[in-house]
Design an enzyme around this catalytic site. Structure first.
Site, PDB file in Angstrom:
ATOM      1  N   GLU A  57       0.832  -1.201   0.000  1.00  0.00           N
ATOM      2  CA  GLU A  57       0.000   0.000   0.000  1.00  0.00           C
ATOM      3  C   GLU A  57       0.866   1.250   0.000  1.00  0.00           C
ATOM      4  O   GLU A  57       1.842   1.338   0.749  1.00  0.00           O
ATOM      5  CB  GLU A  57      -0.924  -0.001   1.216  1.00  0.00           C
ATOM      6  N   ARG A 104      -1.457 -10.948   2.931  1.00  0.00           N
ATOM      7  CA  ARG A 104      -2.611 -11.837   2.759  1.00  0.00           C
ATOM      8  C   ARG A 104      -3.358 -11.429   1.508  1.00  0.00           C
ATOM      9  O   ARG A 104      -2.992 -10.451   0.837  1.00  0.00           O
ATOM     10  CB  ARG A 104      -3.541 -11.719   3.971  1.00  0.00           C
TER      11      ARG A 104
END
Length: 643
Positions: free
Chosen positions: A274, A296
């Site tokens: 991110e 994940r």
């Protein structure tokens, strides 16, 4: 490839993993709590194991119980989904110690990305850009000013011990730094007893753009970016891929940074890197910085699947089973544009409070992908996330995909719990979002407009009333007498407001409705009703609640006139039928002494039984009806002697 896997999760993601695994010939073991005994993921699984109480700490967070369930079921691997134990390195260690395969990254990789400060240092060493800032011990004013020059204006001075915005100053020009520093230090000293500060780059127009990466433990590829800027209180609402306004140079730089991040920690499986992006001057390769890595599968992974044609869960299973990456970077490309909207059971006007309730109706149009862990008839539990579904659309261009999303949300049908459906629909009509001019503050800036619900149309009210009075599927002989059309009245409530309607039934195919000054002509042609010329919307009924599937679903409650005080009629001597119906039973007899509240008769109307009660103490003068009689509204049933 594995023969059997256990999915250590519930709801939507458990169903999503099962769909791909079972398609690949892999048997799936579900785990479930007390609250999920009849849940969709349990029904889908080849085998299901009960693991504990409704609270996550008593079930889905009990790693040892889940591992034992996998061993007892003969599973070879555990897929964690997202949330719960998916990023718990101790669980990964325990899975592998039990001789099972964890379908995800190593415990070491998870630990390296688990602490944000340590992760940023690691990323900086790997050549991944991090938010420029000074977090050192040197608090000399000149040194801090030099750090601000190096970082580049605008900068944010923040109290090290800060909170609540105290000791924080935005500085846009070098000549303002000294005064802002003095002010921030003074406020910090007063508020926290500590005047130490740090200096960070201020992102004027922040966008949240993330890169989907996939590794095999040695090498990694990226599957391009997703824009998750449309957020409310840091909770993603609508995600899309690719990011609007993305340039080839920026995409290449972000993709390479994501791959470097994954390879630096020997990443295996699906992950997301991110970034915070400064979009104040468009998207530029020197204006994005690492925030964190999610080790994940992400909730929003379907938009990446839509634009790449890749099934990320399939890749997870194949790589975990020992295969190399299914595709190389040059084999991956972007096709079209995709959006995902998160449909939640939540009360938007009440501050997005999570809602519960049983879904009596749930239906999605054919031109979307709806990943859901619930079905019609299921209950939204207070124990878990109130997500109903992820609604995903794909189109050749962003504008086409956005229009498709708008249409899909308009035609999604959900009833018997409050949802954010109308809020999502309003976002698709937001001019800034439509133009791609998004940042993380968009929802907050326009929240008041976005949460406003328009008044229900008179046609929507009439659709509910027609359904309540059972005037939709009327037989030819229904609705009129030999000498005059039949008039009927009904009361509905919506948002605390009482709505009075009157209908004149002119025949089986024509009705004239009146609500205040508004008049609606209902006509039926070829078994389809129109209201003032427009097709009548579908209506769902649950008890006394009617949901009209227009304007993202409008709910009305049927007001039972028998719930009101009988004395309100002004005549306590006569008990009347408040609506047309069938007299199921009469309990009163002439000469009988009765007390206020005694049940005198039962009327069946609108598929419900209603007790007719004495409005006062008295003596029955006469009974004017018998069992089995069909009566009209206002018909006198029982009369008491005059007081």
């Amino acid at each position: 490839m594995f023969n059997k896997i256990l999915i250590a999760n519930r709801g939507e993601i458990a169903c999503r993993v099962m769909e791909t695994a079972q398609k690949m010939g892999v048997s799936c073991v579900a785990v479930y709590s007390d609250a999920d005994a009849s849940a969709k993921h349990v029904q889908m699984a080849d085998q299901a194991v009960h693991i504990g109480g409704a609270a996550p700490a008593e079930s889905y967070l009990k790693g040892d119980v889940i591992i034992q369930a996998a061993l007892d079921a003969g599973a070879q691997a555990i897929h964690p989904g997202y949330g719960f134990l998916s990023e718990n390195p101790d669980f990964v260690d325990a899975v592998e110690a039990a001789g099972l395969v964890f379908i995800g990254p190593s415990a070491d990789a998870i630990r390296k990305m688990g602490l944000k400060d340590a992760a940023k240092v690691l990323m900086e060493q790997a050549g991944v850009p991090v938010v420029p800032g000074y977090h050192g011990d040197n608090q000399d004013a000149e040194h801090l000013a030099g750090a601000a020059d190096t970082i580049g204006y605008p900068v944010l001075i923040k109290a090290v011990a800060g909170g609540g915005g105290k000791g924080m100053r935005l500085v846009e020009r070098p000549e303002d730094f000294a005064a802002a520093l003095d002010s921030a230090r003074g406020e910090a000293k007063t508020a926290f007893g500590n005047d130490a500060v740090l200096v960070e780059k201020f992102v004027a127009k922040p966008r949240h753009i993330e890169v989907q990466v996939f590794g095999d433990g040695t090498h990694a590829v990226h599957l391009f970016e997703r824009d998750c800027s449309l957020q409310r209180r840091h909770q993603k609402v609508i995600e899309e891929a690719p990011a609007p306004g993305m340039t080839p140079e920026m995409r290449a730089a972000m993709g390479q940074a994501g791959v470097r991040a994954a390879e630096a920690i020997g990443y295996k499986g699906a992950g997301t890197v991110e970034f915070i992006v400064d979009a104040s001057d468009g998207l530029r390769p020197d204006r994005f910085w690492f925030m964190e890595m999610n080790t994940r599968l992400q909730v929003e992974h379907p938009v990446t699947e839509a634009i790449t044609g890749v099934d990320l869960v399939e890749w997870q299973l194949r790589v975990a089973a020992g295969e190399s990456l299914p595709k190389q970077q040059e084999d991956l490309s972007i096709q079209g544009h995709a959006f995902e909207a998160r449909l939640y059971a939540e009360d938007v006007p009440k501050g997005f409070l999570p809602a519960t309730g049983t879904l009596t109706h749930l239906d999605f149009p054919a031109n979307c992908r709806a990943d859901s862990g619930v079905r019609a008839g299921d209950t939204i539990s207070p124990w878990y996330d109130p997500m109903i579904a992820k609604v995903v659309v794909h189109g050749p261009t962003r504008s086409v995909a956005l229009e498709t999303l708008h249409r899909v949300l308009q035609t999604t049908k959900v009833a018997s719990t409050v949802t954010n459906l109308a809020f999502l629909g309003a976002l698709t009509r937001h001019t800034g979002f439509a133009s791609g001019d998004v940042d993380t503050g968009l929802i907050g800036q326009d929240l008041e407009t976005l949460v406003q619900e328009p008044e229900p149309s008179v046609e929507a009210v009439v659709a509910a009333a027609m359904t309540a009075l059972e005037l939709v599927n009327v037989a030819p002989e229904t609705g009129f007498s030999l000498w005059a059309p039949l008039h009927r009245a009904v009361q509905l409530s919506a948002e605390g407001e009482t709505l009075d309607l009157d209908v004149q039934v002119d025949g089986p195919d024509r009705q004239i409705w009146q609500m205040g000054e508004d008049r609606v002509l209902a006509e039926r042609t070829s078994d389809r009703w129109t209201l003032n010329g427009a097709p009548m919307p579908d209506v769902s009924v649950s008890g006394s609640t009617l949901t009209v599937f227009t304007d993202y679903g409008r709910s009305f409650d049927l007001i039972d006139p028998l719930d009101r005080d009988a004395s309100a009629t002004g005549d306590t001597n006569v008990i009347e039928a408040p609506m047309p119906g069938l007299v199921k039973a009469v309990f009163a007899t002439a000469g009988q002494a009765v007390q206020e509240g005694d049940r005198l008769a039962i009327l069946e109307a609108m598929k419900m039984e209603h007790s007719l009660l004495a409005a006062r103490d008295g003596v029955v003068a006469e009974v004017l009806v018998e069992d089995g009689a069909q009566v009209e509204a206002g018909a006198a049933l029982v009369r008491l002697e005059e007081e």
